[in-house]
Design a protein around this motif. Structure first.
Motif, PDB file in Angstrom:
ATOM      1  N   SER A  98       0.840  -1.243  -0.120  1.00  0.00           N
ATOM      2  CA  SER A  98       0.040  -0.031  -0.067  1.00  0.00           C
ATOM      3  C   SER A  98       0.716   1.266   0.060  1.00  0.00           C
ATOM      4  O   SER A  98       1.914   1.063   0.857  1.00  0.00           O
ATOM      5  N   VAL A  99       0.429   2.280  -0.920  1.00  0.00           N
ATOM      6  CA  VAL A  99       1.084   3.590  -0.724  1.00  0.00           C
ATOM      7  C   VAL A  99       0.795   4.358   0.387  1.00  0.00           C
ATOM      8  O   VAL A  99       1.243   5.260   0.775  1.00  0.00           O
ATOM      9  N   GLY A 100       0.148   3.736   1.303  1.00  0.00           N
ATOM     10  CA  GLY A 100      -0.164   4.424   2.700  1.00  0.00           C
ATOM     11  C   GLY A 100       0.871   3.999   3.754  1.00  0.00           C
ATOM     12  O   GLY A 100       0.627   4.401   4.781  1.00  0.00           O
ATOM     13  N   SER A 101       1.807   3.264   3.444  1.00  0.00           N
ATOM     14  CA  SER A 101       2.722   2.733   4.230  1.00  0.00           C
ATOM     15  C   SER A 101       3.824   3.918   4.147  1.00  0.00           C
ATOM     16  O   SER A 101       4.389   4.593   3.396  1.00  0.00           O
ATOM     17  N   TYR A 102       4.572   3.933   5.390  1.00  0.00           N
ATOM     18  CA  TYR A 102       6.032   4.617   5.355  1.00  0.00           C
ATOM     19  C   TYR A 102       6.873   3.935   4.631  1.00  0.00           C
ATOM     20  O   TYR A 102       6.655   2.711   4.461  1.00  0.00           O
ATOM     21  N   THR A 103       7.898   4.301   3.941  1.00  0.00           N
ATOM     22  CA  THR A 103       8.977   3.709   3.303  1.00  0.00           C
ATOM     23  C   THR A 103      10.285   4.106   4.081  1.00  0.00           C
ATOM     24  O   THR A 103      10.350   4.791   5.125  1.00  0.00           O
ATOM     25  N   ALA A 104      11.299   3.402   3.691  1.00  0.00           N
ATOM     26  CA  ALA A 104      12.475   3.603   4.000  1.00  0.00           C
ATOM     27  C   ALA A 104      12.914   5.222   3.967  1.00  0.00           C
ATOM     28  O   ALA A 104      12.421   5.821   3.246  1.00  0.00           O
ATOM     29  N   SER A 105      13.924   5.671   5.102  1.00  0.00           N
ATOM     30  CA  SER A 105      14.068   7.045   5.479  1.00  0.00           C
ATOM     31  C   SER A 105      14.731   7.825   4.052  1.00  0.00           C
ATOM     32  O   SER A 105      14.249   8.891   3.706  1.00  0.00           O
ATOM     33  N   ARG A 106      15.545   6.852   3.306  1.00  0.00           N
ATOM     34  CA  ARG A 106      16.062   7.505   1.999  1.00  0.00           C
ATOM     35  C   ARG A 106      15.318   7.392   0.750  1.00  0.00           C
ATOM     36  O   ARG A 106      15.664   7.782  -0.234  1.00  0.00           O
ATOM     37  N   PHE A 120      22.815   7.476 -14.761  1.00  0.00           N
ATOM     38  CA  PHE A 120      23.766   6.830 -15.554  1.00  0.00           C
ATOM     39  C   PHE A 120      23.565   6.965 -16.998  1.00  0.00           C
ATOM     40  O   PHE A 120      24.517   7.300 -17.636  1.00  0.00           O
ATOM     41  N   ARG A 121      22.428   6.718 -17.324  1.00  0.00           N
ATOM     42  CA  ARG A 121      22.167   7.203 -18.819  1.00  0.00           C
ATOM     43  C   ARG A 121      22.278   8.542 -19.188  1.00  0.00           C
ATOM     44  O   ARG A 121      22.902   8.927 -20.165  1.00  0.00           O
ATOM     45  N   ARG A 122      21.760   9.592 -18.379  1.00  0.00           N
ATOM     46  CA  ARG A 122      21.875  11.255 -18.444  1.00  0.00           C
ATOM     47  C   ARG A 122      23.334  11.358 -18.781  1.00  0.00           C
ATOM     48  O   ARG A 122      23.964  12.193 -19.731  1.00  0.00           O
ATOM     49  N   ASP A 123      24.264  10.856 -17.843  1.00  0.00           N
ATOM     50  CA  ASP A 123      25.769  11.099 -17.985  1.00  0.00           C
ATOM     51  C   ASP A 123      26.792  10.394 -18.763  1.00  0.00           C
ATOM     52  O   ASP A 123      27.904  10.282 -18.490  1.00  0.00           O
ATOM     53  N   GLY A 124      26.071   9.413 -19.417  1.00  0.00           N
ATOM     54  CA  GLY A 124      26.805   8.789 -20.447  1.00  0.00           C
ATOM     55  C   GLY A 124      27.712   7.607 -19.894  1.00  0.00           C
ATOM     56  O   GLY A 124      28.761   7.318 -20.118  1.00  0.00           O
ATOM     57  N   GLY A 125      27.174   6.989 -18.920  1.00  0.00           N
ATOM     58  CA  GLY A 125      27.803   5.815 -18.130  1.00  0.00           C
ATOM     59  C   GLY A 125      28.618   6.435 -16.982  1.00  0.00           C
ATOM     60  O   GLY A 125      29.311   5.417 -16.219  1.00  0.00           O
ATOM     61  N   VAL A 126      28.638   7.438 -16.464  1.00  0.00           N
ATOM     62  CA  VAL A 126      29.075   7.817 -15.254  1.00  0.00           C
ATOM     63  C   VAL A 126      28.390   6.979 -14.083  1.00  0.00           C
ATOM     64  O   VAL A 126      27.178   7.117 -14.075  1.00  0.00           O
ATOM     65  N   PRO A 127      29.099   6.142 -13.212  1.00  0.00           N
ATOM     66  CA  PRO A 127      28.477   5.446 -12.334  1.00  0.00           C
ATOM     67  C   PRO A 127      27.641   6.321 -11.376  1.00  0.00           C
ATOM     68  O   PRO A 127      27.861   7.399 -10.998  1.00  0.00           O
ATOM     69  N   SER A 128      26.690   5.433 -10.680  1.00  0.00           N
ATOM     70  CA  SER A 128      25.787   6.201  -9.698  1.00  0.00           C
ATOM     71  C   SER A 128      25.348   4.842  -8.621  1.00  0.00           C
ATOM     72  O   SER A 128      25.044   3.945  -8.996  1.00  0.00           O
ATOM     73  N   ASN A 129      25.388   5.413  -7.177  1.00  0.00           N
ATOM     74  CA  ASN A 129      24.980   4.422  -6.246  1.00  0.00           C
ATOM     75  C   ASN A 129      24.038   4.465  -5.534  1.00  0.00           C
ATOM     76  O   ASN A 129      23.572   5.752  -5.003  1.00  0.00           O
ATOM     77  N   PRO A 130      22.792   3.781  -5.555  1.00  0.00           N
ATOM     78  CA  PRO A 130      21.823   3.998  -4.788  1.00  0.00           C
ATOM     79  C   PRO A 130      22.026   4.385  -3.295  1.00  0.00           C
ATOM     80  O   PRO A 130      20.956   5.211  -2.642  1.00  0.00           O
ATOM     81  N   GLU A 131      23.069   4.117  -2.749  1.00  0.00           N
ATOM     82  CA  GLU A 131      23.257   4.311  -1.362  1.00  0.00           C
ATOM     83  C   GLU A 131      23.493   6.043  -1.214  1.00  0.00           C
ATOM     84  O   GLU A 131      23.467   6.335  -0.104  1.00  0.00           O
ATOM     85  N   ASN A 132      23.969   6.401  -2.302  1.00  0.00           N
ATOM     86  CA  ASN A 132      23.926   7.997  -2.240  1.00  0.00           C
ATOM     87  C   ASN A 132      22.865   8.806  -2.754  1.00  0.00           C
ATOM     88  O   ASN A 132      23.078  10.023  -2.822  1.00  0.00           O
ATOM     89  N   ALA A 314      32.076   9.002   7.319  1.00  0.00           N
ATOM     90  CA  ALA A 314      31.759   9.385   8.591  1.00  0.00           C
ATOM     91  C   ALA A 314      30.612  10.350   8.446  1.00  0.00           C
ATOM     92  O   ALA A 314      29.662  10.238   8.986  1.00  0.00           O
ATOM     93  N   VAL A 315      30.761  11.318   7.277  1.00  0.00           N
ATOM     94  CA  VAL A 315      29.637  12.265   7.308  1.00  0.00           C
ATOM     95  C   VAL A 315      28.491  11.669   6.449  1.00  0.00           C
ATOM     96  O   VAL A 315      27.281  12.023   6.906  1.00  0.00           O
ATOM     97  N   MET A 316      28.660  10.710   5.652  1.00  0.00           N
ATOM     98  CA  MET A 316      27.480   9.857   5.165  1.00  0.00           C
ATOM     99  C   MET A 316      26.858   9.238   6.267  1.00  0.00           C
ATOM    100  O   MET A 316      25.748   9.170   6.298  1.00  0.00           O
ATOM    101  N   GLY A 317      27.598   8.714   7.327  1.00  0.00           N
ATOM    102  CA  GLY A 317      26.986   8.089   8.515  1.00  0.00           C
ATOM    103  C   GLY A 317      25.953   9.105   9.130  1.00  0.00           C
ATOM    104  O   GLY A 317      24.821   8.766   9.414  1.00  0.00           O
ATOM    105  N   VAL A 318      26.504  10.266   9.381  1.00  0.00           N
ATOM    106  CA  VAL A 318      25.679  11.502   9.979  1.00  0.00           C
ATOM    107  C   VAL A 318      24.460  11.514   9.082  1.00  0.00           C
ATOM    108  O   VAL A 318      23.521  11.792   9.664  1.00  0.00           O
ATOM    109  N   ALA A 319      24.704  11.591   7.789  1.00  0.00           N
ATOM    110  CA  ALA A 319      23.385  12.080   6.817  1.00  0.00           C
ATOM    111  C   ALA A 319      22.614  11.046   6.890  1.00  0.00           C
ATOM    112  O   ALA A 319      21.062  11.426   7.289  1.00  0.00           O
ATOM    113  N   HIS A 320      22.864   9.797   7.107  1.00  0.00           N
ATOM    114  CA  HIS A 320      21.735   8.489   7.332  1.00  0.00           C
ATOM    115  C   HIS A 320      21.118   8.910   8.626  1.00  0.00           C
ATOM    116  O   HIS A 320      20.067   8.642   8.944  1.00  0.00           O
TER     117      HIS A 320
END
Length: 475
Positions: A98-106, A120-132, A314-320
């Motif tokens: 259900s779309v009435g549920s909470y999702t993960a914070s990110r 990835f497509r827009r930038d011609g193959g430059v990698p992108s990570n879902p964690e970011n 460490a900063v990414m940890g704070v962001a999460h």
């Protein structure tokens, strides 16, 4: 009782346009009550809100959302099969289906992957990570989140952000809310609102004695100026940020609205990674995008993201951790974001209608932008740089000295006086340049052209008539 207000909140300056908005509401009510005016309706082009201005939503977006909100539609036989399949897939990604549920914070992991595949497509193959990828209720919330990570100190150690002028009011409000100082750098109007690195160096040197500049904010394509940075310009800005160890904040929400014949959108991330490891491994970058602007125009659905690049673990940890203190972003906005980044493809049942609607939206923007610049170019006392991207026009008003003097007596900027008169006498609500920042002694007007052509034509007709009468009155 609440007796004390946070000093940060007190530092948020009221919008110059608030009085215009209240006045527009009053005029709209009077028209509904039958009060006679020189015009039959109010035209409000002060908002960058395409649907508010009469543009129609994309059918596929609304079909998928409708099915997610009311799954019984999946058995109705009224939706294209690919819209049904998309809705089923997205609901399956939600807790409890259900779309009435909470999702993960990110954000929903599936939508994060859609965003990374898009990058990835827009930038011609430059990698992108879902964690970011961090998904928010619009890019403005994402900007505030990044500012919160940057903010620290008062006085000399107080965090500051180099910010373009002109810019838009809600960003300067966000700076004040987070306790971050604004260091304004002027875009060069005479050169098409170009971003000059020499200007960045000048304001950086001047600011270091009273604050701590930690970030550089750029808007590309520009709001309100409509400039589009070249690859060379972006490279120069990245080198500058690397030399000065500044965090780059690239607001790229208008990337789908580039319409100049000589312009093409290139993302900061793509340029960064093509400059080699000296830069791609060290320059910290946050890039922002949203469903609100461009051909989708879904301002009310509130969906946007930020991609964080090269941040210390460490900063990414704070962001999460910081994100976990907030509620997850609206699921409907995340659905729209999924479609923005993964639209129907050739061969899909919805592709012909989807591509037709997108093309109509883009063609309308191009036509309207050309018409607006043509009309403005023919008006005395108006000059307008060529607009290469975005959805706004930001012409300069060369107002008569008598009008400027009258504004001073009334304690307002001359372009605010102009806009107030334009609203009262012609029924057109536009934004004054003082709302966005401008060089002292210059005056501007901002209005959105993402509206059906007949609306813009009527708005420009009223503007032209009013402008000539205004000049005659004060000459």
């Amino acid at each position: 009782m609440l007796r004390e207000i946070s000093p940060r909140v007190r530092r948020i300056l009221p919008s110059e346009q608030e009085n215009l908005i209240r006045c527009a509401a009053r005029i709209r009510t009077e028209l509904q009550q039958g009060v006679k005016k020189p015009y039959k309706d109010l035209i409000d082009v002060s908002w960058g809100d395409a649907h508010r201005l009469g543009m129609k939503p994309l059918s596929f977006v609304r079909q998928v959302i409708a099915a997610c909100l009311y799954p019984a539609l999946l058995q109705s036989g009224r939706l294209p099969i690919d819209a049904q399949q998309r809705a089923q897939r997205l609901m399956a990604e939600c807790e409890g289906g259900s779309v009435g549920s909470y999702t993960a914070s990110r954000g929903i992991p599936h939508v994060q992957r859609s965003v990374t595949d898009f990058i990835f497509r827009r930038d011609g193959g430059v990698p992108s990570n879902p964690e970011n990828i961090f998904i928010f209720n619009g890019s403005q919330c994402a900007l505030s989140f990044v500012l919160k990570l940057l903010a620290q100190g008062e006085g000399l150690p107080q965090t500051a952000v180099l910010t373009p002028v002109p810019t838009y009011q809600t960003f300067t409000m966000a700076l004040a809310e987070q306790g971050v100082m604004m260091v304004p750098y002027q875009l060069c109007e005479e050169e098409g609102w170009a971003l000059k690195v020499e200007e960045l160096r000048r304001v950086l040197r001047a600011s270091r004695g009273h604050c701590s500049p930690r970030a550089l904010y750029v808007i590309n394509p520009g709001n309100p100026t409509g400039h589009v940075q070249s690859r060379k310009s972006i490279e120069e800005v990245i080198r500058f940020a690397a030399e000065e160890k500044l965090f780059l904040m690239a607001d790229e929400v208008y990337q789908g609205s580039v319409h100049g014949e000589e312009s093409v959108f290139v993302s900061y991330k793509k340029v960064l990674f093509e400059m080699g490891q000296e830069y791609s491994d060290s320059v910290e970058l946050a890039s922002f995008h949203s469903v609100s602007k461009g051909f989708m125009g879904e301002c009310g659905l509130r969906g946007g993201y930020v991609e964080l690049v090269n941040l210390d673990p460490a900063v990414m940890g704070v962001a999460h951790m910081l994100l976990s203190t907030m509620s997850s972003s609206a699921v409907i906005g995340q659905i729209a974001l999924d479609i923005l980044t993964n639209p129907p493809q050739p061969g899909d049942p919805s592709y012909p209608s989807y591509s037709k609607e997108v093309r109509l939206s883009q063609d309308t923007l191009v036509r309207n932008m050309r018409l607006a610049q043509e009309v403005l170019g023919g008006l005395p006392g108006v000059s307008c740089q060529v607009v290469w991207g975005g959805i706004y026009v930001f012409p300069r008003l060369h107002l008569p000295p008598r009008a400027v003097e009258l504004a001073k007596k009334q304690g307002v900027e001359a372009d605010l006086l102009y806009c107030s008169r334009l609203l009262e006498e012609a029924g057109v609500c536009a934004g004054p340049g003082c709302e966005h920042g401008q060089k002292e002694g210059t005056y501007h007007l901002r209005f959105c052209v993402m509206t059906p052509p007949e609306n813009l034509e009527e708005m420009l007709r009223r503007l032209k008539t009013f402008h000539i009468r205004f000049l005659s009155e004060f000459s």
